[in-house]
Write an enzyme that holds these catalytic residues in place. Sequence first.
Site, PDB file in Angstrom:
ATOM      1  NE  ARG A 101      29.375  33.060  47.239  1.00 11.03           N
ATOM      2  CZ  ARG A 101      29.123  34.362  47.301  1.00 11.03           C
ATOM      3  NH1 ARG A 101      28.271  34.948  46.469  1.00 11.03           N
ATOM      4  NH2 ARG A 101      29.737  35.120  48.189  1.00 11.03           N
ATOM      5  CE1 TYR A 122      36.302  39.962  47.406  1.00  6.92           C
ATOM      6  CE2 TYR A 122      36.824  40.975  49.510  1.00  6.92           C
ATOM      7  CZ  TYR A 122      36.399  41.081  48.207  1.00  6.92           C
ATOM      8  OH  TYR A 122      36.082  42.310  47.695  1.00  6.92           O
ATOM      9  NE  ARG A 181      26.524  44.078  44.124  1.00  4.51           N
ATOM     10  CZ  ARG A 181      27.715  44.533  44.443  1.00  4.51           C
ATOM     11  NH1 ARG A 181      27.901  45.202  45.568  1.00  4.51           N
ATOM     12  NH2 ARG A 181      28.750  44.358  43.628  1.00  4.51           N
TER      13      ARG A 181
HETATM   14  P1  FDA Z   1      43.556  39.524  40.329  1.00 10.62           P
HETATM   15  O1  FDA Z   1      42.554  38.442  40.122  1.00 10.62           O
HETATM   16  O2  FDA Z   1      43.122  40.921  40.194  1.00 10.62           O
HETATM   17  O3  FDA Z   1      44.781  39.289  39.319  1.00 10.62           O
HETATM   18  C1  FDA Z   1      45.271  38.015  39.003  1.00 10.62           C
HETATM   19  C2  FDA Z   1      45.681  38.027  37.545  1.00 10.62           C
HETATM   20  O4  FDA Z   1      46.376  36.823  37.237  1.00 10.62           O
HETATM   21  C3  FDA Z   1      44.503  38.085  36.579  1.00 10.62           C
HETATM   22  O5  FDA Z   1      44.626  39.209  35.735  1.00 10.62           O
HETATM   23  C4  FDA Z   1      44.587  36.763  35.819  1.00 10.62           C
HETATM   24  O6  FDA Z   1      44.194  36.886  34.462  1.00 10.62           O
HETATM   25  C5  FDA Z   1      46.065  36.444  35.916  1.00 10.62           C
HETATM   26  N1  FDA Z   1      46.371  35.014  35.757  1.00 10.62           N
HETATM   27  C6  FDA Z   1      45.844  33.976  36.422  1.00 10.62           C
HETATM   28  N2  FDA Z   1      46.375  32.818  35.980  1.00 10.62           N
HETATM   29  C7  FDA Z   1      47.279  33.136  35.013  1.00 10.62           C
HETATM   30  C8  FDA Z   1      48.138  32.368  34.172  1.00 10.62           C
HETATM   31  N3  FDA Z   1      48.172  31.036  34.230  1.00 10.62           N
HETATM   32  N4  FDA Z   1      48.924  33.018  33.302  1.00 10.62           N
HETATM   33  C9  FDA Z   1      48.889  34.383  33.210  1.00 10.62           C
HETATM   34  N5  FDA Z   1      48.085  35.156  33.969  1.00 10.62           N
HETATM   35  C10 FDA Z   1      47.283  34.533  34.869  1.00 10.62           C
HETATM   36  N6  FDA Z   1      38.189  45.137  46.366  1.00 10.62           N
HETATM   37  C11 FDA Z   1      38.016  46.329  46.982  1.00 10.62           C
HETATM   38  O7  FDA Z   1      38.909  46.805  47.657  1.00 10.62           O
HETATM   39  N7  FDA Z   1      36.842  47.023  46.802  1.00 10.62           N
HETATM   40  C12 FDA Z   1      35.820  46.546  46.046  1.00 10.62           C
HETATM   41  O8  FDA Z   1      34.773  47.192  45.921  1.00 10.62           O
HETATM   42  C13 FDA Z   1      35.991  45.279  45.404  1.00 10.62           C
HETATM   43  N8  FDA Z   1      35.015  44.762  44.639  1.00 10.62           N
HETATM   44  C14 FDA Z   1      35.139  43.491  44.123  1.00 10.62           C
HETATM   45  C15 FDA Z   1      34.087  42.926  43.405  1.00 10.62           C
HETATM   46  C16 FDA Z   1      34.194  41.644  42.904  1.00 10.62           C
HETATM   47  C17 FDA Z   1      33.046  41.027  42.142  1.00 10.62           C
HETATM   48  C18 FDA Z   1      35.375  40.913  43.136  1.00 10.62           C
HETATM   49  C19 FDA Z   1      35.503  39.494  42.662  1.00 10.62           C
HETATM   50  C20 FDA Z   1      36.434  41.481  43.820  1.00 10.62           C
HETATM   51  C21 FDA Z   1      36.327  42.773  44.325  1.00 10.62           C
HETATM   52  N9  FDA Z   1      37.377  43.370  45.012  1.00 10.62           N
HETATM   53  C22 FDA Z   1      37.202  44.588  45.606  1.00 10.62           C
HETATM   54  C23 FDA Z   1      38.660  42.650  45.200  1.00 10.62           C
HETATM   55  C24 FDA Z   1      39.716  42.953  44.143  1.00 10.62           C
HETATM   56  O9  FDA Z   1      39.257  42.553  42.874  1.00 10.62           O
HETATM   57  C25 FDA Z   1      40.997  42.188  44.542  1.00 10.62           C
HETATM   58  O10 FDA Z   1      41.527  42.738  45.707  1.00 10.62           O
HETATM   59  C26 FDA Z   1      42.098  42.214  43.513  1.00 10.62           C
HETATM   60  O11 FDA Z   1      41.603  41.719  42.312  1.00 10.62           O
HETATM   61  C27 FDA Z   1      43.248  41.342  43.987  1.00 10.62           C
HETATM   62  O12 FDA Z   1      44.308  41.411  43.083  1.00 10.62           O
HETATM   63  P2  FDA Z   1      45.150  40.135  42.706  1.00 10.62           P
HETATM   64  O13 FDA Z   1      46.318  40.633  41.970  1.00 10.62           O
HETATM   65  O14 FDA Z   1      45.372  39.279  43.897  1.00 10.62           O
HETATM   66  O15 FDA Z   1      44.180  39.233  41.778  1.00 10.62           O
END
Ligand code: FDA
Length: 387
Positions: free
Chosen positions: A254, A358, A285
Amino acid sequence: AQLPDLVIVGAGLFGLTIAERCAEELGLRVLILERRHHLGGNAYSERDPETNVEVHKYGAHLFHTSNERVWEYANRFTSFTDYRHRVFGKYQGQVYSLPMNLALINQFFGKSHTPDEARALIAEQSSEIATEDASNLEEKAISLIGRPLYEAFIKGYTAKQWQTDPTELSADIITRLPVRYTFQNGWFSDTYEGLPVDGYTAWLTRMADHPNIEVRLETDFFEVADDYKGKVPIVYTGPVDEYFGNSEGRLSWRTVDLEESVVDTDDFQGTGVVNYNDQDVPYTRIIEFKHFHPEREKTHLPGKSVIVHEYSRFAEEGDEPYYPVNTADDRAKLIKYRELAKAEPMVLFGGRLGTYKYLDMHMAIGSALSMYDNKLKPHFTEGAELT
Ligand code: FDA
């Protein structure tokens, strides 16, 4: 050019944690490849240039954890404010205090209840359906909290989140629907909670501020993969299906459309987050960011505020993947991707995209610290195999 000791794909919290540990503790030369124009992944934020309000660019991010190690680790790079998150919900012209609690029950039923009276009321209303007999999300929710609260606070919101009628959604999307028989309305119940004092980007930038860490922005791993694959260890935090060319089919997600606007008022809604439970209101929201930092009041432009309307829908190709849908079909594909990932030499998969899970921020940091302890450190210090 000389190869780094370790390549990390993705500069989100997972990748940054791995990079910081490997550079600081093991002295490795780490190269982070990030396809966006900024580091920080989805926790990235920016000051709105007109109002100076910090805006979380990928949805509201509130930090909370009960994990001592994660809290201590995060505090090496930032201090946190004493912000306590609260959420309110609108339904048919009234505003209620969430999560469902005694204040909401009293207001909704128009009468005061002691905790025992409220418990008895909800027990009676939820006796309509036995939880084990529930065959869809609607029946499950009614079996947990009764029909009146379900119809007001779950039905419309869930239908909008999933763009699907709750009678068509699987019962196992919800396991519990907590009702608090107190007036306690803090959204989280973790030991630690707060927002980074000088913003998310300052925090995340400090994690990468090390002479051994190079962050290469606007660089898609797939365009340079041949330079590194099979030559140096790689920690990949992008989407697992994409890594394998979607060979087993795409995993479904989603996404949320975030419509940001600056409004001509000092205070639009009096709090950070208001949920919209009525089904005929198209957004789920509204976030008003200045309320996350009341201590910055004097730095914000008076008479204006930044708000974001959130609209939830299924992600299509090119959309930001936010929440795993996790259907039975997705789970079957994921099992195959996990096998492929295990067999991929010198590549470890992590983070929310790499594991199709997630993860809250504290979970992303926690699981990166575990990968460092259990896989990377043994590999680099004792020559253990990377699997
Ligand atoms: P993240 O997605 O942050 O980083 C992955 C990175 O890899 C990205 O920057 C992407 O561009 C890069 N990437 C992917 N493919 C690539 C490629 N081929 N080459 C180069 N780069 C590439 N958590 C919390 O604790 N409190 C909260 O209130 C919220 N709120 C929230 C709201 C919403 C709408 C979402 C979707 C998520 C949250 N979160 C949250 C969760 C939080 O965003 C999450 O824990 C972190 O983003 C996780 O970090 P990661 O490094 O795993 O992924």
